[in-house]
Structure formats: C-alpha cells, structure tokens
Design an enzyme around this catalytic site. Structure first.
Site, PDB file in Angstrom:
ATOM      1  CD  GLU A   1      -2.730   1.281   2.474  1.00  0.00           C
ATOM      2  OE1 GLU A   1      -2.704   0.381   3.317  1.00  0.00           O
ATOM      3  OE2 GLU A   1      -3.481   2.268   2.526  1.00  0.00           O
TER       4      GLU A   1
ATOM      5  NE  ARG B   1       3.830  -7.830  10.380  1.00  0.00           N
ATOM      6  CZ  ARG B   1       3.335  -6.953   9.524  1.00  0.00           C
ATOM      7  NH1 ARG B   1       2.389  -7.293   8.687  1.00  0.00           N
ATOM      8  NH2 ARG B   1       3.791  -5.720   9.494  1.00  0.00           N
TER       9      ARG B   1
ATOM     10  CE  LYS C   1       3.035   0.066   4.848  1.00  0.00           C
ATOM     11  NZ  LYS C   1       2.501  -0.067   3.488  1.00  0.00           N
TER      12      LYS C   1
END
Ligand code: ATP
Ligand code: MG
Length: 550
Positions: free
Chosen positions: A36, A262, A272
């Site tokens: 994104e 992750r 983020k």
C-alpha cells in the site's frame, strides 16, 4: 555460511508451488508483491519481496508489483515512487508487470453491483460506531443491521448515489451480506466500500467511494491470474472472506492464498503506522534516516542490498511468528562488507601525537593495502608526518594489565608506518591528556620489526597536516528496549542517544569516497558517505556486536 548468490533453500511455500506445478495445476507460478503506498518499504517488506519475486524467478514465472492504492486518505505519489525505487534497489524486476488496484476500480464497482443484484451485499446507514458495537465479539454473535433487509432496488439506488457523490464521508457503506453470527468476525457482513471524498494520486476525483483491502485484493489477484497469493500471517483470518468473494463474483481465476510469518526484529519497529509517526513527529530526519528500518534508511546507512537478501534467506520462511535478533542482521552486513569494503584509516576521537625524533616538515607516502580479503582491490599511499592523531581510546595513562595499546613507556606499531614509544604525556589545566610525545624507530619502516622484537598492538592513525575533518554520525539502537512493539506507545521508548554526531579526522583518500558505498575505517567499523553536502559519514555497522552489551 550462506551468501546472497547461493540457491534458495526450500521451504513450505516452495514445496506448495513445486507440487502444484508437478500436478499440472499451473505451468509456472504468478505471484505479486502488493504494497500500500502509504509509507516507505521496510525490512519486513524485503522478506515479502524475496519470497514473492524469489519464487517467481526460481520457478520460471513472474511477480507483479501491484499497488494496493485503495485508501487515498493516506496514500501519496511520493510513496509510489519510493517503493518502485526500493524494489529495484533490492534487485527485483517486475518487468512490464506493474499494476495498481485503482486500475480495477470500475470492474470492482461492477462486481459490487453484481453482489447487490444477487442479494449478497447491502448499503448500511449505521454509523461507524454502531457498526462496531453491532459486530459482536469473539464470544458473542453480532446483531444484524436494521438496513440489512433492504431490497435490491433500494440498495442499487443508494450505492449508485454513493458513487455519484450525494453523501458525505461515513454516511453509508456497502457491506457483504454473509453471516452476523460467523465465528470469524471478518465474515460478519464486512464493509466493502466506504465514502472518501479525497483526491486520489492516480484517479484524482473520479471516485468518492473506494473498495477496502478485502474487496480489492483477492479480485486484483484474480484479474492478474495470480496463482499463489503469498502474504503474511495476519491475513490468515481474511482468507475465508477472500475465498467467499471469489466464489460469489464472476472472476476469471481463483488464486489461492498462503500465509507466512512476518519478519520481526529486536530493537526494531516494522509497522508503517509507527514509522509514519516517527517521521511526522520529526523524531528522525525523514523516511530515509539511517536509523529507520526502511530500505531507504538502510541504503543511506550503507547496507548493501545483497546483505539484506542474505539476511532474509538466513531467517528463512516459516509459519510460526518469531523475533529475529538484530545482531544477526548486523552480522550479515558485516560479513559482506568484510569481503567488499576498502579499508581506510580514520580517527573518531582524536588525540594528538608528536613524534619528537621525526624530522620537522618531512612527509613520507607509505604503502597501505586496500583490502586484505581482496588482493585485486590494490593499494594506496598514506601520508605520514611528525604530528599525528590516534584514537583517545588507544591510550591509557595508568593501564590495567591487559591493556596492550599506548601508555607511558609502551611501544606499539602504527599501521603501515613505524614502531613508536610513548615518552611523555601532556595535560591541560584540567588535567586532561591533550597530547602524547613519542619517539619512533626509523628501522621499523612499514611497521616491520627491525630485530624480531614484538609489539602487542597495531594502531590506526592520521597525519595532522593531511587530515580531513568529517562529520561522522554514529547510530545506536533506536529504542531502549528490545521489544518496542510491546510497549503501550513505542515512541515513549525511543533512545535519546540513537544518533551521536562527532567530528572525526580522516586520511585524505576518504575525501573522494563515493556516496553510498561503504568503506571500513580500520579497527572501528564500516562507514558510508552520506549524500549531505560536505564530508559526512554514517556508521553502517561496527566491527563487533554492540547489541550484546546494550
Ligand atoms: P505495515 O504493518 O508496516 O503497515 P503492511 O502489511 O500494512 O505493513 P503493506 O504495504 O500492506 O504493508 O504490505 C505489503 C506486503 O508486505 C504484504 O503482503 C505484507 O504481507 C508484507 N509485509 C509487510 N510487513 C511485513 C513483515 N514485517 N514481514 C513480512 N512481510 C511483510
Ligand atoms: Mg497493509
């Protein structure tokens, strides 16, 4: 030890892909990396890229770079550009396969109407707060919205008016009509579209309703004929919705989603949301601050992309979440730079030395080796003269037994130069040592023992008259604790000493050091010239593990 060019080790994802190919389900894999554009890529994304691009490459398929640009409120062109630069820097190539979820907005809109027509979606007028409360909890089912039984005609009309811009932000949403009692909360009539009156970096003001991640991701995968949609574990709970949507829409293919753990690292925040706060709150100089775990920050710090790829390989791919010690990352960087970085001499905390028996005004150009690990790197000349700088740490007036470096009466080797002996200590009014008076043995030129006598230390040095003054930025752990993500607010755990700026004295050759290319300052670590004007270096990594004692 592995290196970046070593073949990939197999893992459960590779086994799935290999099996699907062997069984003839697919000829080659098609994967995607779907960032994104709401921030810069970080080291966690490097893992996702290595997996997605790596598998595609190794099995002869391809990997799409797809921007998940579905929330214009947080997305910017700057991020779209930086992400592309960072993917390339890491060494991956999407070729002509660059896509944007926004390319599919019209198709997605049509598919939303398709759901409405089949009674599988409805427009809900509840407020965000009401929707949240009525969603229920893990132990209690949700409550159906009072708008859930609207007719197809009413839903179509309202949805079209949402698109036409008749309603303000948050007034209505489109929801899938699935099951308000589902055990998986993602299936309790998830929101598919929301109203956001904001300029979109690519579609401008064409749209004021935007699909959310769940309504865009699987369908984008399907439109691009992705075979294996590989994402991190937090999307596992979204998979039933991913599959439900694909099953209820006229999609051209049905990709399969698989999840991997992750990447998490000690002393490092890989989110983020928090990284954005660090930038916006000016706790760092920007997204590319060398303290940031972003690829741009690591690049600026001097970390070579191959070291990152090597690190990700060593971490491996598993389904269980874990936290990797940041010392392992540093070790990968150190190991690679040990092979590739040229050696130089620089003194970080200078102490002046005067060689009393060395002729005033004389300068010798001494031979130095650029990289003992790589003979092809050749050599260079280093100027030597009567006045030098050595490291303050390399001198002790009253040394303990095991201190082998300079102290009164002690002889040491100056690298590439001579044996010198400390004769006298000069102090200022505060009693601080400001200068050492030494003598040298002219017969030890090149640092070779003239008669077999040994010295126990070899020190780096810089000639005072030839020294270049540089700003050196030393980076320390960004957080006070190894698990900042566990803190209620990680920003309260920032280490105020994460950046230390000092004035160093460097050998003259470093004046022409290339920006971005790490070099070794002998005995100190790896340093990389910063793009800032003037002579500025960032410490890429020290020679030893500093986290162990942190
Ligand atoms: P963040 O939590 O930092 O905002 P994100 O997952 O929201 O990360 P995206 O831009 O949506 O960021 O991520 C793109 C891809 O990168 C996703 O497929 C995601 O699975 C993957 N990814 C993000 N962070 C990590 C990580 N720490 N380790 C492995 N993969 C990651
Ligand atoms: Mg995300």
């Amino acid at each position: 030890m592995s290196d970046a060019s070593a073949p990939a080790v197999s893992n459960f994802l590779r086994e799935i892909v290999a099996r699907d190919i062997a069984e003839g389900k697919h000829k080659v894999p098609v994967t995607r990396f779907p960032p994104e554009p709401n921030g810069y890529l970080h080291i966690g994304h490097a893992k996702a890229m290595c997996i997605n691009f790596g598998i595609a490459q190794d099995f002869g398929g391809h990997c799409n770079l797809r921007f998940d640009d579905t929330n214009p409120a947080k997305e910017e062109q700057e991020f779209i550009d930086s992400i592309q630069a960072d993917v390339r820097w890491l060494g991956f190539d999407w070729g002509k396969n660059l896509f944007f979820a926004s390319d599919y907005f019209e198709t997605l809109y049509q598919w939303a109407e398709h759901l409405i027509r089949n009674g599988n979606a409805y427009v809900d007028d509840q407020s965000a707060e009401e929707t949240r409360i009525n969603r229920g909890t893990l132990t209690e089912p949700g409550k159906p919205s009072p708008f859930r039984e609207r007719t197809v005609e009413e839903n179509l009309d309202l949805f079209r008016r949402m698109r036409a811009g008749e309603f303000p932000n948050g007034a209505r949403v489109l929801r899938a009509k699935i099951d308000m009692a589902a055990g998986n909360i993602n299936l309790r009539d998830p929101v598919l579209y929301r109203i956001i009156h904001t300029h979109h970096p690519r579609t401008g003001t064409t749209w004021c309703i935007y699909p959310n991640y769940d309504f865009a991701h699987g369908q984008s995968d399907a439109l691009e004929h992705i075979t294996h949609s590989l994402c991190s574990l937090e999307y596992e709970d979204h998979k039933p919705l991913y599959d439900w949507l694909l099953a209820h829409l006229p999609v051209p293919s049905h990709p399969r989603q698989y999840e991997f753990a992750r990447l998490n690292m000690t002393y490092t925040l890989l989110s983020k949301r928090h990284l954005t706060r660090l930038v916006q709150g000016k706790h760092v100089r920007g997204w590319d601050d060398p303290r940031m775990p972003t690829l741009a920050g690591l690049r600026r710090r001097g970390v070579p992309p191959a070291a990152l790829v090597d690190f990700v390989k060593r971490v491996g791919v598993a389904r269980a979440n874990s936290v990797v010690d940041i010392a392992m990352f540093d070790a990968c960087v150190r190991e690679l730079l040990n092979k590739t970085a040229s050696r130089y001499m620089g003194v970080l905390r200078p102490l002046k030395v005067v060689i009393e028996n060395y002729p005033e005004g004389q300068v010798e150009e001494l031979d130095a080796v650029n990289n003992p690990e790589d003979p092809s790197a050749g050599g260079r000349k280093v100027p030597f003269s009567r006045e030098l700088y050595v490291e303050q740490d390399d001198f002790m007036e009253n040394p303990p037994k095991k201190f082998f470096r300079l102290s009164p009466g002690k002889e040491v080797r100056l690298r590439y130069a001579y044996f010198v002996t400390c004769k006298e200590v000069v102090k200022n009014d505060q009693g601080e040592v400001v200068e050492l008076r030494c003598t040298y043995d002219p017969a030890s030129r090149g640092g070779n023992s003239p008669d077999g006598r040994k010295v126990q230390a070899t020190l780096h040095w810089v000639s005072v008259a030839h020294a270049k003054t540089a700003e050196v930025r030393l980076y320390n752990p960004m957080f006070n604790r190894p698990d900042p993500a566990s803190a209620e607010d990680p920003l309260t755990e920032l280490n105020p000493a994460s950046l230390e700026v000092i004035e160093a004295k460097l050998e003259p050759a470093l004046e022409s050091a290339e920006v971005g290319k790490a070099v070794q300052f002998e005995r100190l670590g790896y340093f990389t010239r910063d793009p800032d004007a003037g002579l500025v270096f960032n410490r890429t990594v020290g020679l030893r593990d500093t986290y162990a004692k942190a």
